[in-house]
Design an enzyme around this catalytic site. Structure first.
Site: not given
Length: 288
Positions: A129, A241, A267-269
């Site tokens: 992920q 991201d 996004g990233h998280f």
């Protein structure tokens, strides 16, 4: 009503470090090792662990320098990704884990993939992920860090300190690219930012920023593992991201054509916004 699986918090002594970890599930079930990234900890898996615990023995450690893991000053620990992987390997051995699938995110990828390269026979499956292993996956947000790699001066170190190592910088990492920022629980970035403020921790993070350049040198080793092991693989990324961009996700298919690759509108998280979906896809692809 169905009771939620019990999640225990424990410590294990490994490599001279007191490693904090979360655990849930049947001790006899197949193991899923969850490896967090910067600047978070096993706390990022607080919702995923109960979802997976009916199928796996789920274990989520805090790496040295993160979360609640304790590194004694007398240990004189040097914060490099090689050393994080050494401590992770000692942790896995301390728990007697002989086989495991891995969920890798951000820093968890170069750390966990070093373990996979060292012991490919142990790895039963892989979930990435936003866990990068290809040059294709490095976005423009790496520009200040690349400058630090090229010239590790005090000035360039300060640029990264001022950009990243505070509440607003951490909050930005969580919210950038998220359609509904109010869906992200504020305790996530607030806890991360609070732990960054511990004495000496910002220097630890800046040392790891500098050492990240060595991860790029290991990418060919990681890719060789993907080609040779061909384990069930789910690559599920937030497409927005700024650090690890979609071509890095698609690249996994070059070495493992059977990899399942999905890009999510976040996004990233990605766990913060798409946790239940990611958990279900892990069960679909890995637990089967």
């Amino acid at each position: 009503m169905t009771a939620s699986p019990k999640v225990s918090t424990r410590f294990a002594d490994a490599d001279g470090v007191r490693v904090f970890y979360r655990e849930a599930g049947d001790p006899q079930a197949p193991v899923m090792l969850l490896l967090h990234g910067f600047p978070t900890s096993s706390h990022q898996f607080r919702h995923l662990i109960p979802q997976l615990a009916g199928h796996f023995r789920v274990i989520a450690p805090d790496l040295p320098g993160f979360g609640f893991t304790e590194v004694p000053a007398a240990r004189q620990y040097t914060y490099t990704f090689d050393n994080l992987a050494t401590t992770l390997g000692a942790f896995v051995d301390a728990l007697g884990l002989e086989r495991y699938a891995m969920y890798v995110f951000d820093y968890g990828a170069p750390t966990g993939l070093r373990l996979a390269v060292a012991h490919p026979e142990r790895v039963t499956g892989l979930v990435s992920q936003n866990g990068n292993a290809y040059l294709d996956g490095l976005g423009d947000a790496w520009a200040p860090t690349r400058q630090y790699w090229a010239e590790p001066s005090a000035a360039n170190r300060q640029v990264l300190h001022d950009a990243m190592l505070h509440l607003e910088g951490t909050k930005w990492q969580y919210l950038h690219g998220v359609a509904d920022p109010d869906s992200v629980e504020p305790e996530s970035y607030t806890l991360d930012a609070a732990l960054l403020e511990r004495p000496g921790n910002k220097d630890i993070q800046l040392d790891l920023f500098l050492d990240y350049a060595n991860n790029l040198k290991r990418y060919p080793d990681f890719q060789a593992f993907f080609r040779q092991a061909q384990v069930p693989t789910l690559v599920i990324w937030g497409r927005n991201d700024p650090f690890f961009i979609p071509p890095g996700a698609e690249a996994f298919r070059r070495d493992n054509p059977g990899a399942v690759v999905e890009l999510l509108d976040t996004g990233h998280f990605a766990l913060e916004t798409h946790g239940p979906y990611i958990g279900q896809r892990i069960l679909d692809v890995i637990a089967r």
